[in-house]
Design a protein around this motif. Structure first.
Motif, PDB file in Angstrom:
ATOM      1  N   GLN A 114       1.039  -1.287   0.006  1.00 38.52           N
ATOM      2  CA  GLN A 114       0.186  -0.295  -0.076  1.00 38.52           C
ATOM      3  C   GLN A 114       0.973   1.255  -0.097  1.00 38.52           C
ATOM      4  OE1 GLN A 114      -1.710  -1.615   3.490  1.00 38.52           O
ATOM      5  NE2 GLN A 114      -0.908   0.536   5.004  1.00 38.52           N
ATOM      6  N   GLY A 115       0.540   2.505  -0.628  1.00 42.37           N
ATOM      7  CA  GLY A 115       1.128   3.751  -1.413  1.00 42.37           C
ATOM      8  C   GLY A 115       1.877   3.509  -2.294  1.00 42.37           C
ATOM      9  N   ILE A 116       2.277   5.040  -2.283  1.00 44.32           N
ATOM     10  CA  ILE A 116       2.987   5.074  -3.526  1.00 44.32           C
ATOM     11  C   ILE A 116       4.159   4.115  -3.954  1.00 44.32           C
ATOM     12  CG2 ILE A 116       4.767   6.596  -3.398  1.00 44.32           C
ATOM     13  CD1 ILE A 116       2.443   6.934  -5.779  1.00 44.32           C
ATOM     14  N   ARG A 117       4.935   3.397  -3.542  1.00 45.07           N
ATOM     15  CA  ARG A 117       6.292   2.510  -3.331  1.00 45.07           C
ATOM     16  C   ARG A 117       5.749   0.712  -3.520  1.00 45.07           C
ATOM     17  NH1 ARG A 117      11.273   3.543  -1.263  1.00 45.07           N
ATOM     18  NH2 ARG A 117      11.292   2.370   0.166  1.00 45.07           N
ATOM     19  N   ALA A 118       4.422   0.636  -3.442  1.00 44.52           N
ATOM     20  CA  ALA A 118       4.171  -0.460  -3.879  1.00 44.52           C
ATOM     21  C   ALA A 118       3.710  -0.862  -5.010  1.00 44.52           C
ATOM     22  CB  ALA A 118       2.995  -0.384  -3.352  1.00 44.52           C
ATOM     23  N   ALA A 119       3.475   0.202  -6.308  1.00 43.90           N
ATOM     24  CA  ALA A 119       3.392   0.683  -7.163  1.00 43.90           C
ATOM     25  C   ALA A 119       4.209   0.172  -8.972  1.00 43.90           C
ATOM     26  CB  ALA A 119       2.580   2.134  -7.700  1.00 43.90           C
ATOM     27  N   GLY A 120       3.646  -0.922  -9.525  1.00 42.91           N
ATOM     28  CA  GLY A 120       4.332  -1.367 -10.561  1.00 42.91           C
ATOM     29  C   GLY A 120       4.297  -0.260 -11.656  1.00 42.91           C
ATOM     30  N   VAL A 121       5.148  -0.769 -12.938  1.00 45.06           N
ATOM     31  CA  VAL A 121       4.730  -0.159 -13.996  1.00 45.06           C
ATOM     32  C   VAL A 121       3.229  -0.432 -14.292  1.00 45.06           C
ATOM     33  CG1 VAL A 121       5.192   0.150 -16.574  1.00 45.06           C
ATOM     34  CG2 VAL A 121       7.303  -0.975 -14.044  1.00 45.06           C
ATOM     35  N   GLY A 130       2.583   9.721 -23.509  1.00 49.67           N
ATOM     36  CA  GLY A 130       2.032  10.920 -23.917  1.00 49.67           C
ATOM     37  C   GLY A 130       0.898  11.465 -22.927  1.00 49.67           C
ATOM     38  N   GLY A 131       0.253  12.503 -23.604  1.00 49.14           N
ATOM     39  CA  GLY A 131      -0.726  13.448 -21.792  1.00 49.14           C
ATOM     40  C   GLY A 131      -1.288  12.566 -20.609  1.00 49.14           C
ATOM     41  N   VAL A 132      -1.841  11.943 -21.471  1.00 52.57           N
ATOM     42  CA  VAL A 132      -1.981  10.611 -20.225  1.00 52.57           C
ATOM     43  C   VAL A 132      -0.648  10.501 -19.018  1.00 52.57           C
ATOM     44  CG1 VAL A 132      -3.569   9.357 -18.793  1.00 52.57           C
ATOM     45  CG2 VAL A 132      -4.378  10.899 -21.015  1.00 52.57           C
ATOM     46  N   GLY A 133      -0.275   9.993 -19.639  1.00 47.91           N
ATOM     47  CA  GLY A 133       1.522   9.257 -18.591  1.00 47.91           C
ATOM     48  C   GLY A 133       2.075  10.336 -18.090  1.00 47.91           C
ATOM     49  N   ARG A 134       2.168  11.683 -18.765  1.00 50.53           N
ATOM     50  CA  ARG A 134       2.968  12.475 -18.399  1.00 50.53           C
ATOM     51  C   ARG A 134       2.020  12.628 -16.731  1.00 50.53           C
ATOM     52  NH1 ARG A 134       3.781  14.286 -23.259  1.00 50.53           N
ATOM     53  NH2 ARG A 134       2.533  16.093 -23.586  1.00 50.53           N
ATOM     54  N   LEU A 135       0.729  13.388 -16.871  1.00 52.75           N
ATOM     55  CA  LEU A 135       0.338  14.019 -15.509  1.00 52.75           C
ATOM     56  C   LEU A 135       0.342  12.591 -14.082  1.00 52.75           C
ATOM     57  CD1 LEU A 135      -3.609  14.873 -17.552  1.00 52.75           C
ATOM     58  CD2 LEU A 135      -1.673  15.682 -16.403  1.00 52.75           C
ATOM     59  N   LEU A 136       0.598  10.980 -15.116  1.00 49.08           N
ATOM     60  CA  LEU A 136       0.875  10.012 -13.689  1.00 49.08           C
ATOM     61  C   LEU A 136       1.677  10.718 -13.037  1.00 49.08           C
ATOM     62  CD1 LEU A 136      -1.087   7.480 -12.924  1.00 49.08           C
ATOM     63  CD2 LEU A 136       0.105   5.723 -14.634  1.00 49.08           C
ATOM     64  N   LEU A 137       2.854  10.474 -14.183  1.00 45.13           N
ATOM     65  CA  LEU A 137       4.259  10.409 -12.929  1.00 45.13           C
ATOM     66  C   LEU A 137       4.320  11.886 -12.883  1.00 45.13           C
ATOM     67  CD1 LEU A 137       5.988   9.709 -16.549  1.00 45.13           C
ATOM     68  CD2 LEU A 137       5.994   7.960 -14.678  1.00 45.13           C
ATOM     69  N   GLU A 138       3.526  12.629 -13.241  1.00 46.22           N
ATOM     70  CA  GLU A 138       3.664  13.977 -11.928  1.00 46.22           C
ATOM     71  C   GLU A 138       3.134  13.589 -10.612  1.00 46.22           C
ATOM     72  OE1 GLU A 138       1.495  17.517 -13.223  1.00 46.22           O
ATOM     73  OE2 GLU A 138       3.009  17.822 -15.572  1.00 46.22           O
ATOM     74  N   THR A 139       2.230  12.529 -10.241  1.00 44.25           N
ATOM     75  CA  THR A 139       2.345  12.403  -9.272  1.00 44.25           C
ATOM     76  C   THR A 139       2.857  11.359  -8.722  1.00 44.25           C
ATOM     77  OG1 THR A 139      -0.690  12.190  -9.879  1.00 44.25           O
ATOM     78  CG2 THR A 139       0.245  11.027  -8.469  1.00 44.25           C
ATOM     79  N   HIS A 140       3.504  10.310  -9.248  1.00 43.90           N
ATOM     80  CA  HIS A 140       4.261   9.514  -9.070  1.00 43.90           C
ATOM     81  C   HIS A 140       5.951  10.574  -8.495  1.00 43.90           C
ATOM     82  CE1 HIS A 140       4.069   4.881  -9.454  1.00 43.90           C
ATOM     83  NE2 HIS A 140       2.960   5.486 -10.224  1.00 43.90           N
ATOM     84  N   ARG A 141       6.121  11.590  -8.935  1.00 43.09           N
ATOM     85  CA  ARG A 141       7.212  12.220  -8.280  1.00 43.09           C
ATOM     86  C   ARG A 141       6.667  13.358  -6.994  1.00 43.09           C
ATOM     87  NH1 ARG A 141       8.453  13.006 -14.312  1.00 43.09           N
ATOM     88  NH2 ARG A 141       6.475  14.840 -14.294  1.00 43.09           N
ATOM     89  N   ASP A 142       5.292  13.447  -7.086  1.00 44.34           N
ATOM     90  CA  ASP A 142       4.394  14.440  -5.704  1.00 44.34           C
ATOM     91  C   ASP A 142       4.895  13.724  -4.815  1.00 44.34           C
ATOM     92  OD1 ASP A 142       4.264  16.393  -7.482  1.00 44.34           O
ATOM     93  OD2 ASP A 142       2.457  15.965  -7.671  1.00 44.34           O
ATOM     94  N   LEU A 143       4.301  11.781  -4.978  1.00 42.86           N
ATOM     95  CA  LEU A 143       4.224  10.974  -3.973  1.00 42.86           C
ATOM     96  C   LEU A 143       5.840  10.493  -3.268  1.00 42.86           C
ATOM     97  CD1 LEU A 143       0.507  10.314  -4.360  1.00 42.86           C
ATOM     98  CD2 LEU A 143       1.391  12.027  -2.838  1.00 42.86           C
ATOM     99  N   GLY A 144       6.535  10.529  -4.771  1.00 48.08           N
ATOM    100  CA  GLY A 144       7.740   9.830  -4.133  1.00 48.08           C
ATOM    101  C   GLY A 144       7.920   8.577  -4.265  1.00 48.08           C
ATOM    102  N   GLY A 145       7.217   8.809  -5.750  1.00 47.17           N
ATOM    103  CA  GLY A 145       7.127   7.344  -6.743  1.00 47.17           C
ATOM    104  C   GLY A 145       8.348   6.621  -7.221  1.00 47.17           C
TER     105      GLY A 145
END
Length: 597
Positions: free
Chosen positions: A124-131, A238-253
């Motif tokens: 659980q939490g951002i570090r649990a997430a995979g590709v 693409g654009g959707v992926g860039r938004l997802l990466l922003e969330t990963h960066r914000d949360l420490g993923g």
């Protein structure tokens, strides 16, 4: 109080199968099935139907799966060709073997039987997430085998996200079970706790006492609209992926741009096993497939000519022991063959099966970790029950002995879809969030629920299934296809964590060894020995005293109807015979099978 003789009533449960000339679908939710049937009505084939259904499932089953998760799709063409579309879980490139700290202060975590990590960060939490692999896999299957436009297949999922789906009791229970973790993430709170509380449900009768609340996902609908219009490139780089990466960066993923653009599904020939007059096909990637095939190979070695009646003690006893041997091998030897040496051909060889069958026939105790104080997935990760390398024919180099201090066993949270179309094309598709409610993190920018891929790895270095950047963990998903006389025969699979494996094997035995219809094959009582103990349906409990003499305490699984039980998994299947398609779903859980006439 003195015991007295007594009897109790038993609930008699069944569910009809469906048959149609226009194709059939079986899945966990009605909206999922509707999407598949609509694709068939529009002239689509089984792949179109399965892909559209899977997209909807990724929207309306957040307690089970996500479109930012992973999975496997097997397709059998009417010509007889079988392919495995593999989009299994994968660690981000930044993942490391020692990225989690083992929690020595407790034995129970928030997953289902995995080794315990401080803060449960691997589940659980951002570090649990995979590709995120699911969209890549569905798009690859559609591009290779589909007929309808991609945008048309996306439309039901977009509508389900925008209009909302009716909250089910199962969703409410999973939210309650995971509420503390859900409260930690803003996006998860918005999805799972509307108004600050779990979604309200019409638990006393939707027909007469109101309706459940609608779970709407506006951000996800907007993301899917872009993906429908632009293709999955909108997500992968693409654009959707860039938004997802922003969330990963914000949360420490850990997820990176390189991870997304490198996320490619592969279409490969599956592992295949000749089983009586059938061929059983399973994915090649690390998952439940090799273990399913190994149990079946052991079964052939135990009963080369004819199996005993399924209600005989010998049937249950031998099946339990074959499963214990195969799971001991699974927990020690299996991992990502791109990173570690895996003796796959040895595990599936006739010679190795005959050796293990000889041990079973001699009365040797099955490999379990009783008395060690450890779960079997921990114990056997460092203690091999057998040596299959002697039988390995692939030329793979024997790896060093595995000596981790512990091991992980994957959590649950999965859905399965079986489709057979009017021409006999068959699809078996399993995809997952890797844990109930995934990582309990929802990207607020895109609406995607993140999965819990990292919980599938051993959290300690030194095991076949330990963490490495870009590595594939050992998943439990185990979809299979059966062929007969060179043509697709049946597609089947299940949700249910590690219990998927035994359930799928027994459904195959029911179909092949015992000639059951689809409905009969799913209704028949099952056992599970993926852990140290023997679990069995209450309809087999007359065998319990003798089995307890052989193997120790037996767990009896009650079968009073309960819509979301996992103790013996929840399989479904579709089948093509004599020019007609059949489908059926597990009668002990909420599920649907529809036919197009």
């Amino acid at each position: 109080m003195a015991s007295v003789a007594c009897s109790k009533s038993a609930q008699i449960i069944t569910r009809t199968e469906v048959v149609g000339a226009g194709g059939v679908v079986a899945a966990a939710r009605e909206a999922t099935v509707r999407a598949a049937v609509h694709a068939l009505e529009q002239g689509g084939n089984a792949v179109d139907a399965a892909v559209s259904a899977a997209l909807v499932a990724g929207v309306i089953e957040p307690m089970e799966t996500t479109l930012a998760g992973s999975g496997f799709l097997l397709v059998g063409l009417p010509t007889g060709e079988v392919s495995s579309v593999e989009f299994g879980p994968r660690a981000p490139r930044a993942a490391a073997p020692d990225m989690f700290t083992i929690d020595r202060t407790r034995d129970i975590d928030r997953g289902l039987g995995i080794s315990v990590v401080v803060g449960d960060e691997n589940v659980q939490g951002i570090r649990a997430a995979g590709v995120p692999m699911t969209l890549a896999g569905l798009a690859a299957a559609h591009e290779r085998f589909g007929m309808l436009p991609w945008s048309a297949l996306c439309r039901p999922a977009i509508q389900a996200a925008a209009d909302g789906f009716s909250a089910s009791p199962y969703l409410a229970l999973e939210v309650l079970a995971n509420i503390e973790a859900i409260r930690l993430d803003e996006g998860a709170r918005r999805l799972f706790l509307p108004g600050g509380s779990p979604p309200s449900i019409a638990h006393l009768g939707q027909a007469s006492l109101g309706t459940s609340c609608l779970v709407r996902q506006g951000a996800l609908a907007r993301s899917l609209e872009r993906i429908a219009a632009e293709g999955v490139g909108a997500f992968y780089g693409g654009g959707v992926g860039r938004l997802l990466l922003e969330t990963h960066r914000d949360l420490g993923g850990l997820l990176s741009h390189e991870d997304l653009v490198g996320a490619k599904a592969v279409v490969v020939p599956p592992h295949s096993l000749d089983f009586r007059d059938y061929q059983v096909h399973a994915p090649r990637a690390p998952c439940g497939g090799v273990t399913e095939l190994q149990i079946l190979q052991l079964w052939l070695a135990l009963f080369p000519d004819k199996a005993p009646d399924r209600n005989e003690m010998e049937h249950v006893s031998m099946l339990a022991q074959a499963s214990w041997h195969a799971f001991a091998d699974r927990y020690h030897w299996l991992g990502d063959p791109d990173f570690v040496s895996v003796p796959t051909s040895g595990l599936l060889s006739d010679g190795y099966a005959r050796k293990v069958a000889g041990l079973i026939r001699s009365g040797e105790a099955p490999p379990r970790s009783l008395g060690t104080g450890q779960a079997p997935w921990n114990y056997f990760s460092r203690e091999a029950a057998h040596d299959p390398w002697t039988y390995e024919a692939s030329g793979a180099a024997r790896g060093a002995p595995w000596r981790p201090a512990g091991a992980t066993e994957p959590p649950s949270g999965t859905t399965h879809i079986s489709v057979t179309d009017r021409n006999g094309m068959s699809v078996s598709l399993t995809h997952t969030a890797a844990n109930h409610c995934g990582a309990k993190v929802v990207c607020p920018r895109t609406g995607f629920l993140l999965d819990a891929t990292m919980g599938w790895f051993n959290a300690l270095p030194g095991a076949a299934n330990s963490i490495a950047g870009g590595k594939r963990p050992l998943a439990n998903m185990g979809p299979v296809l059966l062929s007969r006389a060179g043509k697709p025969y049946a597609a089947l699979g299940a949700p249910g964590g590690r219990r998927i494996i035994d359930a799928v094997v027994q459904v195959i035995l029911n179909l092949v060894e015992h000639g059951m219809s689809p409905a009969e094959a799913l209704l028949a009582p099952r056992i599970d020995t993926s852990g140290n103990g023997l679990l069995m349906s209450e309809r087999l409990q007359s065998m319990a005293p003798e089995l307890e003499t052989l193997f120790g305490p037996v767990g009896i699984v009650g079968e009073q109807h309960q819509g979301y039980g996992y103790e013996l998994a929840r399989p479904n299947l579709s089948l093509f015979r004599d020019g007609r398609a059949y489908a059926a779903a597990d009668p002990f859980s909420e599920a649907y099978a529809w036919a197009l006439n």
